[in-house]
Design a protein around this motif. Structure first.
Motif, PDB file in Angstrom:
ATOM      1  N   LEU A  10       0.761  -1.175  -0.136  1.00  0.00           N
ATOM      2  CA  LEU A  10       0.185  -0.337   0.070  1.00  0.00           C
ATOM      3  C   LEU A  10       0.863   1.229   0.010  1.00  0.00           C
ATOM      4  N   LYS A  11       0.812   2.136  -0.992  1.00  0.00           N
ATOM      5  CA  LYS A  11       1.701   3.246  -0.860  1.00  0.00           C
ATOM      6  C   LYS A  11       1.197   4.248  -0.277  1.00  0.00           C
ATOM      7  N   LEU A  12       1.597   4.950   0.705  1.00  0.00           N
ATOM      8  CA  LEU A  12       1.037   6.155   1.303  1.00  0.00           C
ATOM      9  C   LEU A  12       2.232   7.186   1.212  1.00  0.00           C
ATOM     10  N   LYS A  13       1.617   8.354   0.988  1.00  0.00           N
ATOM     11  CA  LYS A  13       2.594   9.378   0.966  1.00  0.00           C
ATOM     12  C   LYS A  13       3.262   9.924   2.103  1.00  0.00           C
ATOM     13  N   ASN A  14       2.880   9.551   3.231  1.00  0.00           N
ATOM     14  CA  ASN A  14       3.447   9.669   4.535  1.00  0.00           C
ATOM     15  C   ASN A  14       2.615   8.714   5.400  1.00  0.00           C
ATOM     16  N   PRO A  15       3.544   8.555   6.679  1.00  0.00           N
ATOM     17  CA  PRO A  15       2.878   7.270   7.663  1.00  0.00           C
ATOM     18  C   PRO A  15       1.852   7.745   8.678  1.00  0.00           C
ATOM     19  N   ILE A  16       0.926   8.843   8.366  1.00  0.00           N
ATOM     20  CA  ILE A  16      -0.166   9.118   9.300  1.00  0.00           C
ATOM     21  C   ILE A  16      -1.220   8.869   8.734  1.00  0.00           C
ATOM     22  N   ALA A 150      -8.180 -14.237  10.157  1.00  0.00           N
ATOM     23  CA  ALA A 150      -7.306 -13.744   9.082  1.00  0.00           C
ATOM     24  C   ALA A 150      -7.359 -14.724   7.879  1.00  0.00           C
ATOM     25  N   GLU A 151      -7.427 -16.099   8.158  1.00  0.00           N
ATOM     26  CA  GLU A 151      -7.635 -16.896   6.860  1.00  0.00           C
ATOM     27  C   GLU A 151      -8.930 -16.707   6.086  1.00  0.00           C
ATOM     28  N   ALA A 152      -9.837 -16.457   6.620  1.00  0.00           N
ATOM     29  CA  ALA A 152     -11.221 -16.396   6.196  1.00  0.00           C
ATOM     30  C   ALA A 152     -11.045 -14.791   5.351  1.00  0.00           C
ATOM     31  N   VAL A 153     -10.726 -13.704   5.996  1.00  0.00           N
ATOM     32  CA  VAL A 153     -10.493 -12.392   5.070  1.00  0.00           C
ATOM     33  C   VAL A 153      -9.723 -12.569   4.093  1.00  0.00           C
ATOM     34  N   LYS A 154      -8.478 -13.184   4.338  1.00  0.00           N
ATOM     35  CA  LYS A 154      -7.501 -13.287   3.224  1.00  0.00           C
ATOM     36  C   LYS A 154      -8.037 -13.803   2.022  1.00  0.00           C
ATOM     37  N   LYS A 155      -8.907 -15.200   2.226  1.00  0.00           N
ATOM     38  CA  LYS A 155      -9.397 -15.986   1.281  1.00  0.00           C
ATOM     39  C   LYS A 155     -10.179 -15.099   0.240  1.00  0.00           C
ATOM     40  N   ASN A 156     -10.834 -14.061   1.035  1.00  0.00           N
ATOM     41  CA  ASN A 156     -11.826 -13.375   0.025  1.00  0.00           C
ATOM     42  C   ASN A 156     -11.412 -12.047  -0.161  1.00  0.00           C
ATOM     43  N   ALA A 157     -10.203 -11.496  -0.108  1.00  0.00           N
ATOM     44  CA  ALA A 157     -10.008 -10.099  -0.060  1.00  0.00           C
ATOM     45  C   ALA A 157      -9.468  -9.726  -1.297  1.00  0.00           C
ATOM     46  N   GLY A 158      -9.204 -10.874  -2.285  1.00  0.00           N
ATOM     47  CA  GLY A 158      -8.636 -10.475  -3.378  1.00  0.00           C
ATOM     48  C   GLY A 158      -7.325  -9.854  -3.462  1.00  0.00           C
ATOM     49  N   ASN A 159      -7.002  -8.856  -4.201  1.00  0.00           N
ATOM     50  CA  ASN A 159      -5.502  -8.224  -4.063  1.00  0.00           C
ATOM     51  C   ASN A 159      -5.565  -6.923  -2.933  1.00  0.00           C
ATOM     52  N   LYS A 160      -6.556  -6.698  -2.135  1.00  0.00           N
ATOM     53  CA  LYS A 160      -6.375  -5.877  -1.131  1.00  0.00           C
ATOM     54  C   LYS A 160      -5.452  -6.504   0.289  1.00  0.00           C
ATOM     55  N   PRO A 161      -4.667  -5.599   0.582  1.00  0.00           N
ATOM     56  CA  PRO A 161      -3.873  -5.986   1.764  1.00  0.00           C
ATOM     57  C   PRO A 161      -5.016  -6.278   3.166  1.00  0.00           C
ATOM     58  N   VAL A 162      -4.488  -7.131   3.997  1.00  0.00           N
ATOM     59  CA  VAL A 162      -5.511  -7.514   5.095  1.00  0.00           C
ATOM     60  C   VAL A 162      -4.572  -7.296   6.250  1.00  0.00           C
ATOM     61  N   ILE A 163      -5.106  -6.276   7.049  1.00  0.00           N
ATOM     62  CA  ILE A 163      -4.457  -5.698   8.377  1.00  0.00           C
ATOM     63  C   ILE A 163      -5.372  -6.215   9.378  1.00  0.00           C
ATOM     64  N   ILE A 164      -4.740  -7.062  10.533  1.00  0.00           N
ATOM     65  CA  ILE A 164      -5.466  -7.596  11.632  1.00  0.00           C
ATOM     66  C   ILE A 164      -5.249  -6.583  12.816  1.00  0.00           C
ATOM     67  N   LYS A 165      -6.244  -5.923  13.286  1.00  0.00           N
ATOM     68  CA  LYS A 165      -6.429  -5.098  14.492  1.00  0.00           C
ATOM     69  C   LYS A 165      -6.500  -5.728  15.762  1.00  0.00           C
ATOM     70  N   LEU A 166      -5.246  -5.816  16.402  1.00  0.00           N
ATOM     71  CA  LEU A 166      -5.198  -6.577  17.685  1.00  0.00           C
ATOM     72  C   LEU A 166      -5.455  -5.806  18.982  1.00  0.00           C
ATOM     73  N   SER A 167      -5.957  -6.656  19.875  1.00  0.00           N
ATOM     74  CA  SER A 167      -6.494  -6.136  21.261  1.00  0.00           C
ATOM     75  C   SER A 167      -5.414  -6.283  22.174  1.00  0.00           C
ATOM     76  N   PRO A 168      -5.249  -5.186  23.238  1.00  0.00           N
ATOM     77  CA  PRO A 168      -4.183  -5.279  24.146  1.00  0.00           C
ATOM     78  C   PRO A 168      -4.849  -6.141  25.185  1.00  0.00           C
ATOM     79  N   ASN A 169      -5.970  -6.486  25.401  1.00  0.00           N
ATOM     80  CA  ASN A 169      -6.441  -7.028  26.635  1.00  0.00           C
ATOM     81  C   ASN A 169      -6.105  -8.597  26.398  1.00  0.00           C
ATOM     82  N   VAL A 170      -4.908  -8.844  26.441  1.00  0.00           N
ATOM     83  CA  VAL A 170      -4.464 -10.371  26.274  1.00  0.00           C
ATOM     84  C   VAL A 170      -3.174 -10.609  27.005  1.00  0.00           C
ATOM     85  N   THR A 171      -2.850 -11.903  27.220  1.00  0.00           N
ATOM     86  CA  THR A 171      -1.525 -11.974  28.218  1.00  0.00           C
ATOM     87  C   THR A 171      -0.484 -11.909  27.397  1.00  0.00           C
ATOM     88  N   ASN A 172      -0.169 -12.342  25.933  1.00  0.00           N
ATOM     89  CA  ASN A 172       0.761 -12.048  25.239  1.00  0.00           C
ATOM     90  C   ASN A 172       0.765 -11.593  23.808  1.00  0.00           C
TER      91      ASN A 172
END
Length: 305
Positions: A10-16, A150-172
């Protein structure tokens, strides 16, 4: 200084970028700055069908932050495609869509709908929503479920990058990051909100009708930095950092620990021009700290020996 970023193709002109749920569909913020000056926008969470969200009150201010229990209120994916997406400058500004669903198959179905849209640059998957089919456990707290989604989305995402947004409410968090990578994710973003609550001692009631909500804002930045640092060192895919960023210096901290890009969230409520200002000020901050380039600065944190 060249501020352009390649995030999983994904080409971004800046990281914001902007964080889902804090910038509407982007159109609401057009009067506060030039959308095309940003690296990209992440629209609020979308589901297959419209959702009304949780009953009021669903926002409560806290010291150095806020709690929200909005409940993914949204008009549904078809309404977004018809009414919102055509009005966005998607030809020159990457538009990332945040996905909400209650099961891996439903996530896949939603991804399939959006994969056909030229104006959608990438899919960000919210694995912090309740997994109704698994007894109400959040996807993001179960590494095996993260991989399945992640597998289910990636399988159906075509050429779109898939980004998984993670929760901090975890042990590790590193284990969860690797689970997303194992499922074929092209990148991860973190953190989502921390679980919290607030109460009214006068009325003896919770300040949120939902009782528990998500804590965001400056108070969560140290947790977010720690999670991003650990995730960057656990996976080979790129990481987007977010959580409590309210200045260009804050954004630089996330880049220093290894984030490829960052998202501005709760600070948009404080100052609706915040993301635009951070995008403008970040190059000056990097020059001030003698960064030779964005790539040279990223991940250059010097650890104690």
């Amino acid at each position: 200084m060249d501020m352009s970023v390649d995030f999983a193709g994904l080409k971004l002109k800046n990281p914001i970028l902007t964080a889902s749920g804090t910038f509407g569909f982007g159109l609401e913020f057009k009067r506060f700055g030039d959308l095309e000056s940003l690296g990209g926008i992440v629209v609020k969470g979308l589901s297959l069908k419209p959702r009304e969200g949780n009953p009021m009150p669903r926002i409560a201010e806290t010291p150095c932050g806020m709690l929200n229990a909005i409940g993914i209120q949204n008009p549904g994916v078809e309404a977004f495609i018809k009414d919102k997406l055509p009005k966005l400058p998607w030809k020159t500004l990457p538009v990332l869509v945040n996905l909400y669903a209650t099961g891996a198959a439903e996530f896949g179905e939603l991804a399939a709908v959006l994969s056909a849209e030229e104006g959608v640059a990438a899919l960000e998957v919210n694995v912090s929503c309740p997994n109704v089919k698994e007894g109400g456990i959040a996807f993001g707290q179960d590494p095996s479920q993260i991989t399945k989604v992640a597998e289910a989305v990636k399988k159906n995402a075509g050429n779109k990058p898939v980004i998984i947004k993670l929760s901090p409410n975890v042990t590790n968090i590193a284990t969860c990051a690797r689970a997303a990578e194992d499922g074929g994710a092209d990148g991860i973003s973190l953190i989502n909100t921390l679980s919290g609550m607030a109460v009214d001692i006068e009325r003896r009631v919770p300040r949120l009708t939902n009782v528990i909500g998500g804590l965001s804002g400056p108070a969560v930045k140290p947790v977010a930095l720690r999670c991003v640092f650990q995730a960057v060192n656990a996976v080979k895919i790129p990481v987007i950092g977010l959580g409590g960023i309210a200045s260009a210096e804050d954004a630089a901290e996330f880049l220093l620990v290894g984030a490829t890009a960052v998202q501005i969230g709760t600070a948009n409520f404080l100052s609706p021009d915040m993301a635009f200002r951070i995008a403008e000020e970040l190059p000056k901050v990097l020059e001030r700290v003698n960064a030779k380039s964005l790539d040279e600065f990223r991940g250059s944190l010097k650890l104690p020996k």
